[in-house]
Design an enzyme around this catalytic site. Sequence first.
Site, PDB file in Angstrom:
ATOM      1  N   CYS A   2       0.855  -1.187   0.000  1.00  0.00           N
ATOM      2  CA  CYS A   2       0.000   0.000   0.000  1.00  0.00           C
ATOM      3  C   CYS A   2       0.890   1.236   0.000  1.00  0.00           C
ATOM      4  CB  CYS A   2      -0.861  -0.019   1.245  1.00  0.00           C
ATOM      5  SG  CYS A   2      -1.802  -1.542   1.394  1.00  0.00           S
ATOM      6  N   ARG A  27       1.457   2.040  -5.925  1.00  0.00           N
ATOM      7  CA  ARG A  27       1.728   0.974  -4.957  1.00  0.00           C
ATOM      8  C   ARG A  27       0.473   0.200  -4.599  1.00  0.00           C
ATOM      9  NH1 ARG A  27       6.453   1.335  -2.252  1.00  0.00           N
ATOM     10  NH2 ARG A  27       5.548   0.128  -0.563  1.00  0.00           N
ATOM     11  N   TRP A  75      -3.840  -1.831  -1.425  1.00  0.00           N
ATOM     12  CA  TRP A  75      -3.855  -3.040  -2.258  1.00  0.00           C
ATOM     13  C   TRP A  75      -4.331  -4.124  -1.324  1.00  0.00           C
ATOM     14  CZ3 TRP A  75      -1.611  -7.927  -2.277  1.00  0.00           C
ATOM     15  CH2 TRP A  75      -1.758  -8.642  -3.471  1.00  0.00           C
ATOM     16  N   ASN A  99       0.678  -0.763   6.216  1.00  0.00           N
ATOM     17  CA  ASN A  99       1.128  -1.493   5.039  1.00  0.00           C
ATOM     18  C   ASN A  99       1.822  -2.740   5.541  1.00  0.00           C
ATOM     19  OD1 ASN A  99       2.022  -2.394   2.562  1.00  0.00           O
ATOM     20  ND2 ASN A  99       3.765  -0.997   2.488  1.00  0.00           N
ATOM     21  N   GLY A 100       1.340  -3.916   5.132  1.00  0.00           N
ATOM     22  CA  GLY A 100       1.947  -5.167   5.591  1.00  0.00           C
ATOM     23  C   GLY A 100       0.859  -6.170   5.958  1.00  0.00           C
ATOM     24  N   GLU A 479       9.405 -13.015 -20.448  1.00  0.00           N
ATOM     25  CA  GLU A 479       9.100 -11.625 -20.094  1.00  0.00           C
ATOM     26  C   GLU A 479       8.017 -11.073 -21.008  1.00  0.00           C
ATOM     27  OE1 GLU A 479       9.441  -9.923 -17.655  1.00  0.00           O
ATOM     28  OE2 GLU A 479       9.060  -7.882 -18.319  1.00  0.00           O
ATOM     29  N   LYS A 483       4.498  -9.463 -19.598  1.00  0.00           N
ATOM     30  CA  LYS A 483       4.090  -8.099 -19.964  1.00  0.00           C
ATOM     31  C   LYS A 483       2.673  -8.102 -20.536  1.00  0.00           C
ATOM     32  CE  LYS A 483       6.247  -5.709 -18.295  1.00  0.00           C
ATOM     33  NZ  LYS A 483       7.026  -6.584 -17.492  1.00  0.00           N
ATOM     34  N   GLU A 486      -0.145  -9.167 -17.916  1.00  0.00           N
ATOM     35  CA  GLU A 486      -0.396  -8.338 -16.719  1.00  0.00           C
ATOM     36  C   GLU A 486      -1.048  -6.999 -17.046  1.00  0.00           C
ATOM     37  OE1 GLU A 486       2.890  -6.884 -14.382  1.00  0.00           O
ATOM     38  OE2 GLU A 486       4.208  -6.859 -16.105  1.00  0.00           O
ATOM     39  N   HIS A 502       5.005 -31.540 -27.202  1.00  0.00           N
ATOM     40  CA  HIS A 502       4.790 -32.514 -26.115  1.00  0.00           C
ATOM     41  C   HIS A 502       3.524 -32.213 -25.339  1.00  0.00           C
ATOM     42  CE1 HIS A 502       8.693 -34.280 -26.943  1.00  0.00           C
ATOM     43  NE2 HIS A 502       9.170 -33.055 -27.040  1.00  0.00           N
ATOM     44  N   LYS A 601       2.821  -2.001  -7.643  1.00  0.00           N
ATOM     45  CA  LYS A 601       4.187  -1.916  -8.147  1.00  0.00           C
ATOM     46  C   LYS A 601       5.189  -2.693  -7.311  1.00  0.00           C
ATOM     47  CE  LYS A 601       7.489  -0.536 -10.779  1.00  0.00           C
ATOM     48  NZ  LYS A 601       7.602  -1.174 -12.098  1.00  0.00           N
TER      49      LYS A 601
HETATM   50  C1  AGP Z   1       6.701  -6.857 -13.655  1.00  0.00           C
HETATM   51  O1  AGP Z   1       6.117  -6.161 -14.744  1.00  0.00           O
HETATM   52  C2  AGP Z   1       5.846  -6.833 -12.418  1.00  0.00           C
HETATM   53  N1  AGP Z   1       5.506  -5.523 -12.054  1.00  0.00           N
HETATM   54  C3  AGP Z   1       6.401  -7.688 -11.297  1.00  0.00           C
HETATM   55  O2  AGP Z   1       6.560  -8.994 -11.810  1.00  0.00           O
HETATM   56  C4  AGP Z   1       7.749  -7.240 -10.691  1.00  0.00           C
HETATM   57  O3  AGP Z   1       8.779  -7.440 -11.638  1.00  0.00           O
HETATM   58  C5  AGP Z   1       8.029  -8.128  -9.467  1.00  0.00           C
HETATM   59  O4  AGP Z   1       7.011  -7.894  -8.519  1.00  0.00           O
HETATM   60  C6  AGP Z   1       9.402  -7.867  -8.817  1.00  0.00           C
HETATM   61  O5  AGP Z   1       9.444  -6.555  -8.342  1.00  0.00           O
HETATM   62  P1  AGP Z   1      10.879  -5.998  -7.848  1.00  0.00           P
HETATM   63  O6  AGP Z   1      11.786  -6.009  -9.050  1.00  0.00           O
HETATM   64  O7  AGP Z   1      10.598  -4.608  -7.342  1.00  0.00           O
HETATM   65  O8  AGP Z   1      11.394  -6.915  -6.772  1.00  0.00           O
END
Ligand code: AGP
Length: 606
Positions: A2, A27, A75, A99-100, A479, A483, A486, A502, A601
């Site tokens: 958060c 966040r 979040w 937050n946590g 990757e 992308k 998400e 397979h 994020k």
């Molecule tokens: C990637 O597009 C995502 N936002 C997510 O997978 C991110 O890479 C992952 O949470 C790791 O975050 P960090 O690099 O801040 O540890």
Amino acid sequence: MCGIIGYSGPLEAKRLLIEGLAGLEYRGYDSAGIAFFDTVSQVRLVKQVGKVAALKETCEKLQGSSHCGIGHTRWATHGGVTNANAHPHQAGRITLIHNGIIENYHQLTEEFGLQDKLVSQTDSEVAAHVLDHFYKDDPFTAIQELVRRSEGSYAFCILFADRPGEVYAIRKTSPLVAAYTHSGALIASDLTALIPYTHSYFVVPEGELVRLTPYKVQTYRLDDLSKTQPETMTVNWNMDAAMKNGFPHFMLKEIHEQPEAMKNTVLPRLSKGLPDLSEDGIPDALFLSCSQVHIVACGTAMHAGMVARTIMEPLLRIPVTVTIASEFRYQQPLIDEDTLVIVISQSGETVDTIAAMGLAKAYGSKTLAIVNVKGSTIARESQYVLYTHAGPEIAVASTKAYSVQLAALYLITCRMALVRGRYTNEQAVTFLQEFLDVIPAMEDMIRRKDEMKAVVSHIINSPDAFFIGRGLDYAFSLEGALKLKEISYIHSEAYAAGELKHGTIALISDKVPVIAIATQDDIFAKSMSNVREVKARGAFVILVTKEGKDVSADLADVHITIPAVQDIFTVFPIAVVLQLIAYYASLGKGLDVDQPRNLAKSVTVE
Ligand code: AGP
């Protein structure tokens, strides 16, 4: 993960809190709320489901000024997205944001008989009640009691109704930074809320109490309440770096920033054409002594590790393992004092990666962190740190962080090869010269973004999409799939091209989009035979190769070419291609590119 902010000072607190939350919204953005002392020193609270912009509209109708308060963007971890579950939470004289995760909140609910008192489903409200239970006019002892009883992770900011003008805070694992500025006392979950007011700040030490008043920010040891003086740090970001600067979305801005971010990360670490990590305090002995490398990270950062592994093992001839941090932390890994554990994290606050690094250290392994946020938890707790210089990455979908993480890994690989005698000086110089050739190649793909925009019409109406490749191309495709899924919500998977037959090829049918990556010369023919297999089953093939590859039209519905850089460097222009495909797919579906649903994020909860 958060967003948290607290303030006490001469400025209008409601506006400052809302503006701060807007900067922290990446966040977490399910719901938002603020609490503040009004003109008669009563605590007022406004919270609601939805984005900060909606909260701002509500708050603009409020009368009266305020100079002290707290704010939160959520979040959801415990309980759905509802007004009741939004923060701040109140209990008696306590108003609190968190937050946590308080892992023993059920036990605390029982212990303090809260069942009939709770109005939300959150662990945070339980914490507010426990704190109120112990609050007998002394905030410090009440917080000591709360901390003694809480298990899990937290960053709390707290208002005590009878202490107007004061904000209290404490953290365990979850991040908090603070500063006393010309505009007053500020505390927040990260720098984006502090940058408008200051470039010097301190990281709230784990387990220390903080009190904000209009005149001071003071930290205290929790046990004896003695005053402490945390180390002041400076940040070289500016507000522009944290704004869109004319781009429609942070993600597009950050895709465009990649060439600059690469230069800022790589060039300061070259001397006489050779990789030089001495300024980072990373000794050659670290690379010479290790018998194996273990890379630990999450999400995009883990994908960067997958690419690095594919180039490190053939060159260094030592085992290189990549493990997802949330798996690694519960394993008995085969690591020891001769293992180099490379931890990768853009935010430096990912709780799974923090815990994994702790386990690595417990096994006696050396840890080297690749981090983008200066002074973050992982940066502080790792034995060695190699900072990437991408500037703030605001879009939830990581782009420039991925490229600079790779750049850092390529530098490390080159340095390791040099010190271990796998490269002569000349070979290392050549490697880096070819490496730097990728920057114009990335600029070229950014310029050609309309080519990627043109293909998404073949993707966005499909529920599924597949990314296939072999070797490094498979590592890149991981990757690309993340992308796309998400931010467009299309179920996309990456598959080793040779593995398709397979089982998974059963999912290929008419018009199913397949993004096939074939940039590695030595396995190009093999990759193309896999393309034929999916084409024969009706797939819509978007083929990505280096320029100069002759591909028959009946094989690829769309053929995107990248500049003919060396095979091991194709990841950099390819990354731009895959990022832009995802970006335009999300845009084409009318989705929130920068703040996709269910995500945040920085994942600072397990
Ligand atoms: C990637 O597009 C995502 N936002 C997510 O997978 C991110 O890479 C992952 O949470 C790791 O975050 P960090 O690099 O801040 O540890």
